[in-house]
Write a protein that holds these residues in place. Sequence first.
Motif, PDB file in Angstrom:
ATOM      1  N   MET A  82      -4.757   7.399  14.091  1.00  0.00           N
ATOM      2  CA  MET A  82      -3.577   7.322  13.233  1.00  0.00           C
ATOM      3  C   MET A  82      -3.823   8.172  11.976  1.00  0.00           C
ATOM      4  O   MET A  82      -4.955   8.271  11.508  1.00  0.00           O
ATOM      5  CB  MET A  82      -3.309   5.864  12.831  1.00  0.00           C
ATOM      6  N   GLU A  83      -2.748   8.751  11.434  1.00  0.00           N
ATOM      7  CA  GLU A  83      -2.929   9.748  10.369  1.00  0.00           C
ATOM      8  C   GLU A  83      -3.466   9.199   9.050  1.00  0.00           C
ATOM      9  O   GLU A  83      -4.287   9.801   8.397  1.00  0.00           O
ATOM     10  CB  GLU A  83      -1.595  10.472  10.107  1.00  0.00           C
ATOM     11  N   CYS A  84      -2.950   8.040   8.616  1.00  0.00           N
ATOM     12  CA  CYS A  84      -3.412   7.498   7.331  1.00  0.00           C
ATOM     13  C   CYS A  84      -3.081   6.013   7.250  1.00  0.00           C
ATOM     14  O   CYS A  84      -2.443   5.468   8.152  1.00  0.00           O
ATOM     15  CB  CYS A  84      -2.739   8.232   6.165  1.00  0.00           C
ATOM     16  N   ASN A  85      -3.534   5.372   6.165  1.00  0.00           N
ATOM     17  CA  ASN A  85      -3.164   3.963   6.011  1.00  0.00           C
ATOM     18  C   ASN A  85      -2.154   3.811   4.864  1.00  0.00           C
ATOM     19  O   ASN A  85      -1.939   4.737   4.077  1.00  0.00           O
ATOM     20  CB  ASN A  85      -4.404   3.076   5.854  1.00  0.00           C
ATOM     21  N   LEU A  86      -1.547   2.627   4.796  1.00  0.00           N
ATOM     22  CA  LEU A  86      -0.462   2.425   3.816  1.00  0.00           C
ATOM     23  C   LEU A  86      -0.956   2.531   2.378  1.00  0.00           C
ATOM     24  O   LEU A  86      -0.231   2.992   1.500  1.00  0.00           O
ATOM     25  CB  LEU A  86       0.174   1.043   4.007  1.00  0.00           C
ATOM     26  N   TYR A  87      -2.203   2.119   2.136  1.00  0.00           N
ATOM     27  CA  TYR A  87      -2.726   2.226   0.769  1.00  0.00           C
ATOM     28  C   TYR A  87      -2.800   3.699   0.354  1.00  0.00           C
ATOM     29  O   TYR A  87      -2.406   4.056  -0.766  1.00  0.00           O
ATOM     30  CB  TYR A  87      -4.102   1.554   0.661  1.00  0.00           C
ATOM     31  N   GLN A  88      -3.284   4.547   1.265  1.00  0.00           N
ATOM     32  CA  GLN A  88      -3.366   5.980   0.938  1.00  0.00           C
ATOM     33  C   GLN A  88      -1.985   6.540   0.628  1.00  0.00           C
ATOM     34  O   GLN A  88      -1.814   7.363  -0.259  1.00  0.00           O
ATOM     35  CB  GLN A  88      -3.996   6.760   2.109  1.00  0.00           C
ATOM     36  N   LEU A  89      -0.987   6.067   1.369  1.00  0.00           N
ATOM     37  CA  LEU A  89       0.378   6.556   1.124  1.00  0.00           C
ATOM     38  C   LEU A  89       0.897   6.098  -0.239  1.00  0.00           C
ATOM     39  O   LEU A  89       1.601   6.822  -0.928  1.00  0.00           O
ATOM     40  CB  LEU A  89       1.333   6.044   2.211  1.00  0.00           C
ATOM     41  N   ASN A 130      -5.195  -1.823   6.215  1.00  0.00           N
ATOM     42  CA  ASN A 130      -5.266  -2.142   7.649  1.00  0.00           C
ATOM     43  C   ASN A 130      -3.952  -1.871   8.379  1.00  0.00           C
ATOM     44  O   ASN A 130      -3.792  -2.242   9.538  1.00  0.00           O
ATOM     45  CB  ASN A 130      -5.686  -3.605   7.859  1.00  0.00           C
ATOM     46  N   LEU A 131      -3.001  -1.262   7.683  1.00  0.00           N
ATOM     47  CA  LEU A 131      -1.740  -0.888   8.326  1.00  0.00           C
ATOM     48  C   LEU A 131      -1.737   0.637   8.423  1.00  0.00           C
ATOM     49  O   LEU A 131      -1.693   1.334   7.406  1.00  0.00           O
ATOM     50  CB  LEU A 131      -0.549  -1.400   7.514  1.00  0.00           C
ATOM     51  N   LEU A 132      -1.852   1.136   9.639  1.00  0.00           N
ATOM     52  CA  LEU A 132      -2.050   2.577   9.841  1.00  0.00           C
ATOM     53  C   LEU A 132      -0.744   3.257  10.230  1.00  0.00           C
ATOM     54  O   LEU A 132       0.037   2.722  11.024  1.00  0.00           O
ATOM     55  CB  LEU A 132      -3.108   2.810  10.924  1.00  0.00           C
ATOM     56  N   VAL A 133      -0.545   4.429   9.652  1.00  0.00           N
ATOM     57  CA  VAL A 133       0.739   5.117   9.813  1.00  0.00           C
ATOM     58  C   VAL A 133       0.531   6.500  10.435  1.00  0.00           C
ATOM     59  O   VAL A 133      -0.402   7.213  10.069  1.00  0.00           O
ATOM     60  CB  VAL A 133       1.420   5.295   8.424  1.00  0.00           C
ATOM     61  N   SER A 134       1.381   6.850  11.375  1.00  0.00           N
ATOM     62  CA  SER A 134       1.499   8.228  11.870  1.00  0.00           C
ATOM     63  C   SER A 134       2.990   8.509  11.969  1.00  0.00           C
ATOM     64  O   SER A 134       3.694   7.838  12.720  1.00  0.00           O
ATOM     65  CB  SER A 134       0.890   8.363  13.271  1.00  0.00           C
TER      66      SER A 134
END
Length: 383
Positions: A82-89, A130-134
Amino acid sequence: MNRFKMIKEVGDGTFGSVWRAINKQNGEVVAVKKMKRKYYSFEECMSLREVKSLRRMNHPNIVKLKEVIRENDILYFIMEYMECNLYQLMKDRVKPFSEAEVRNWCFQIFQALAYMHQRGYFHRDLKPENLLVSKDVIKLADFGLAREVSSVPPYTEYVSTRWYRAPEVLLQSSVYDSAVDMWAMGAIMAELLTLHPLFPGTSEADEILKICNVIGSPDEQSWPQGLSLAETIKYQFPQIRGNQLAEVMASVSSEAVDLISSLCSWDPCKRPKAAEVLKHTFFKGCTFVPPPVRPKASGLPKTPPCGHPVLRHSRSLPETGRATVHKVSNITDRLDNLSVTSRTRTTPKPPAPLLKAGLGKSDLLGKSDEIPPAKRLTRKLVS
Ligand SMILES: Nc1ncnc2c1ncn2[C@@H]1O[C@H](COP(=O)(O)OP(=O)(O)OP(=O)(O)O)[C@@H](O)[C@H]1O
């Protein structure tokens, strides 16, 4: 592991470091989680919660565990990337996400939670990391603390990151359930809508204070069991009326505020179940199609935002129609018989100590908040 070419480290958690890698045999991009401690037997790996729970999950919004490999006593999880996690966003944003974006993400996560809660599991460590986003797809990851609802309490080990930790866990209840995930989701939703953590406690005692400041102290009416729990550990709640959640979240719609305030109810019994949340007015217009009865639609290029039928298997499987059905069932088979490779050394090793997520001691009793050392360094201790 020489089947995989490691490209870049993308995450470093308490228990493992995660790498973006390429499967040299088929060119597939995967995430490789290399566990930090050593594993001296195959049985030890298979009894890990992360393996036991993830291999039973087959949902488009739960990150897929493809393989478990033990090589030279090191354990690797091969997962979909997965591209990134919600915290990074969130951390680089100045402007909060739109309600439409939050609605789309949360609708997907509540579907995953409804699926896992109905199958008797709860996550216990929900947090933005722990919530991963793509693209517009979001998936639940890190099942290191997941528990079976049917497992026998007391649950005494350290559970969940403080800012998202439910009050019954803060008050050291030894019996709790999937409602802890619903609390965490309330806090995460609020953070997504405001870009500020809702309850950023600097210790367990401060965490409760922060909760009281927002939702007011509990009383006999709102949470009688909570008062008993507090009495048992000789903790006295501060007496605070609390702000209205609507004041803390001034520019947020009344539907969102209503949902967050029911998720962040002191009493776990008063928090809605994930399946109920999907019917909340905040998600009006979003369509829920339960995984087993999803139509076998032609290959959708990506996960549609809420409001469209959900058929996300095809995202990683670009076949259409019957072929898609065939592939999906292959994946199910693969999950059932999850590929586990073990290459042991011939020299015997002493048994490793059992993996412990931490202890249940609390600073509410004047003891230290026993968080594993790596966790102490995370943003969770920044006030
Ligand atoms: N499948 C994946 N694809 C891409 N990145 C991932 C994946 N799984 C994990 N990561 C990244 O690695 C980070 C750490 O992963 P994970 O939470 O599984 O490790 P952990 O050691 O269990 O962490 P924790 O300290 O939260 O217990 C995640 O926050 C995420 O950014």
